[in-house]
Design an enzyme around this catalytic site. Sequence first.
Site, PDB file in Angstrom:
ATOM      1  N   ASP A  50       0.857  -1.200   0.000  1.00 37.49           N
ATOM      2  CA  ASP A  50       0.000   0.000   0.000  1.00 37.49           C
ATOM      3  C   ASP A  50       0.890   1.246   0.000  1.00 37.49           C
ATOM      4  OD1 ASP A  50      -2.190  -1.664   0.403  1.00 37.49           O
ATOM      5  OD2 ASP A  50      -2.091  -1.468   2.584  1.00 37.49           O
ATOM      6  N   ASP A  56       0.577   8.185   7.876  1.00 37.67           N
ATOM      7  CA  ASP A  56       0.804   6.775   8.270  1.00 37.67           C
ATOM      8  C   ASP A  56       2.162   6.666   8.942  1.00 37.67           C
ATOM      9  OD1 ASP A  56      -1.396   5.299   7.218  1.00 37.67           O
ATOM     10  OD2 ASP A  56      -0.523   5.328   5.208  1.00 37.67           O
ATOM     11  N   GLU A  79       1.427  -2.173  11.147  1.00 39.39           N
ATOM     12  CA  GLU A  79       1.157  -2.350   9.720  1.00 39.39           C
ATOM     13  C   GLU A  79       2.176  -1.600   8.864  1.00 39.39           C
ATOM     14  OE1 GLU A  79      -3.040  -1.947   8.187  1.00 39.39           O
ATOM     15  OE2 GLU A  79      -1.994  -0.618   6.811  1.00 39.39           O
ATOM     16  N   GLU A  80       2.756  -0.570   9.401  1.00 33.27           N
ATOM     17  CA  GLU A  80       3.662   0.265   8.612  1.00 33.27           C
ATOM     18  C   GLU A  80       5.121  -0.174   8.680  1.00 33.27           C
ATOM     19  OE1 GLU A  80       2.187   2.027   6.577  1.00 33.27           O
ATOM     20  OE2 GLU A  80       0.214   1.962   7.540  1.00 33.27           O
ATOM     21  N   ASP A  99      -2.581  -0.704  13.625  1.00 30.84           N
ATOM     22  CA  ASP A  99      -2.625   0.020  12.358  1.00 30.84           C
ATOM     23  C   ASP A  99      -2.669   1.491  12.782  1.00 30.84           C
ATOM     24  OD1 ASP A  99      -3.071   1.301  10.048  1.00 30.84           O
ATOM     25  OD2 ASP A  99      -4.734   0.042   9.367  1.00 30.84           O
ATOM     26  N   LEU A 101      -2.694   4.347  11.394  1.00 31.84           N
ATOM     27  CA  LEU A 101      -3.644   5.267  10.748  1.00 31.84           C
ATOM     28  C   LEU A 101      -4.400   4.471   9.689  1.00 31.84           C
ATOM     29  CD1 LEU A 101      -4.626   7.897   9.114  1.00 31.84           C
ATOM     30  CD2 LEU A 101      -4.047   8.242  11.508  1.00 31.84           C
ATOM     31  N   ASP A 102      -5.567   3.995  10.041  1.00 32.32           N
ATOM     32  CA  ASP A 102      -6.350   3.175   9.113  1.00 32.32           C
ATOM     33  C   ASP A 102      -7.258   4.062   8.264  1.00 32.32           C
ATOM     34  OD1 ASP A 102      -7.404   0.582   8.171  1.00 32.32           O
ATOM     35  OD2 ASP A 102      -9.251   1.312   9.077  1.00 32.32           O
ATOM     36  N   GLU A 244      -5.611  -5.353  11.767  1.00 32.35           N
ATOM     37  CA  GLU A 244      -6.970  -4.845  11.548  1.00 32.35           C
ATOM     38  C   GLU A 244      -8.031  -5.822  12.047  1.00 32.35           C
ATOM     39  OE1 GLU A 244      -5.883  -4.281   7.410  1.00 32.35           O
ATOM     40  OE2 GLU A 244      -6.500  -2.190   7.499  1.00 32.35           O
TER      41      GLU A 244
HETATM   42  P1  AFP Z   1      -4.815   1.584   5.332  1.00 27.20           P
HETATM   43  O1  AFP Z   1      -5.261   2.978   5.151  1.00 27.20           O
HETATM   44  O2  AFP Z   1      -4.354   1.313   6.725  1.00 27.20           O
HETATM   45  O3  AFP Z   1      -3.843   1.149   4.287  1.00 27.20           O
HETATM   46  O4  AFP Z   1      -6.121   0.621   5.176  1.00 27.20           O
HETATM   47  C1  AFP Z   1      -7.063   0.817   4.200  1.00 27.20           C
HETATM   48  C2  AFP Z   1      -7.916  -0.409   4.157  1.00 27.20           C
HETATM   49  O5  AFP Z   1      -7.190  -1.538   4.547  1.00 27.20           O
HETATM   50  C3  AFP Z   1      -9.209  -0.312   4.988  1.00 27.20           C
HETATM   51  O6  AFP Z   1      -9.217   0.690   5.959  1.00 27.20           O
HETATM   52  C4  AFP Z   1     -10.293  -0.038   3.961  1.00 27.20           C
HETATM   53  O7  AFP Z   1     -11.551  -0.550   4.292  1.00 27.20           O
HETATM   54  C5  AFP Z   1      -9.746  -0.658   2.737  1.00 27.20           C
HETATM   55  O8  AFP Z   1      -8.332  -0.659   2.837  1.00 27.20           O
HETATM   56  C6  AFP Z   1     -10.162   0.128   1.538  1.00 27.20           C
HETATM   57  O9  AFP Z   1      -9.718  -0.510   0.398  1.00 27.20           O
HETATM   58  P2  AFP Z   1     -10.306  -0.108  -1.049  1.00 27.20           P
HETATM   59  O10 AFP Z   1      -9.734   1.241  -1.349  1.00 27.20           O
HETATM   60  O11 AFP Z   1      -9.795  -1.193  -1.950  1.00 27.20           O
HETATM   61  O12 AFP Z   1     -11.795  -0.069  -0.941  1.00 27.20           O
END
Ligand code: AFP
Length: 296
Positions: A50, A56, A79-80, A99, A101-102, A244
């Site tokens: 990602d 993050d 996660e980072e 995580d 910053l999710d 998560e």
């Molecule tokens: P991070 O922001 O920690 O990378 O997580 C994002 C995530 O894992 C979760 O929070 C979301 O529901 C999902 O990804 C969104 O993914 P899409 O952009 O593929 O919908």
Amino acid sequence: MTTLNEYLDSAGCSSELKELIGLISMQAVPIREAFINNQSYSGTENTSGDRQAALDVWSDEHITDALMRSGLVSEIASEEKPDIVRNPKAGTGFAVVMDPLDGSSLIQVNLCVGTIVGIYDNSNALSMGRDLKAAMYMLYGPMTVLTVSVGKGVYIFALKSGVYTLLDGPVKMPEGNLYGSGALKKDWTEKHSEFISAIEKDGGKLRYSGSFVADFHQILKYGGVYCYPATKDKPEGKLRLVYEANPIGFIAEQAGGLISDGKNDLLDIVPQKPDHKTPIYVGSRGIIKDLERIMK
Ligand code: AFP
């Protein structure tokens, strides 16, 4: 008004666990302040591939630093970061998974994101979710809100003038009708499409923001299901078990809900590696039971 400290005392937490939950929850203050100066992407990727947002990286370094300085934590899995950070000098057996910053793709559009944290007391960050001692998340929405469980139900606190005071709890997840699913529809498996169609037929109402923690918070309060399924090209899905699924699943179960990969309760799965990925379905008990019937 009950404060977070008063609640943790009444729930019988040890002074070390209370200190750790207090320390982590107060990192919401500097993290919130850091939003304005960390609006861009950092130009790096985490182990899951990602793109990392500047916030993050900032939040990860900030929380890790606070935990290391506290001397309370012997292992931190974030996660980072590719590797687990260890502090052999820590005086307690706490391992923290997080995580920091999710939902980071939403930072630049000022939608709700959060920090997800799980705490084990066995010095092992790669434990199954069922062994968590506590789980919590801070949500940076119109209010800063902390949702926490120490295995005795789920309680929600709001931050005001530097103190968390009780907003709601014990929270019971109702059998609601909200649903949201990640991944492109064209990549969904037949079984997942069947499950979503059944929900839609039953009057399901779509809610999906791209921030797992914020989407889950709605499900916790109103009921329904959040999913990030296995897809035709990625059978392991996108979300991570350790950072998560497990902390959120622990909270869901404490509120009367369930978390599943479609077939198994995710809280019973031992992580194979820090960035172990898994399909996720989390929500109201009846909907998850229906899902498991369809997926069989
Ligand atoms: P991070 O922001 O920690 O990378 O997580 C994002 C995530 O894992 C979760 O929070 C979301 O529901 C999902 O990804 C969104 O993914 P899409 O952009 O593929 O919908």
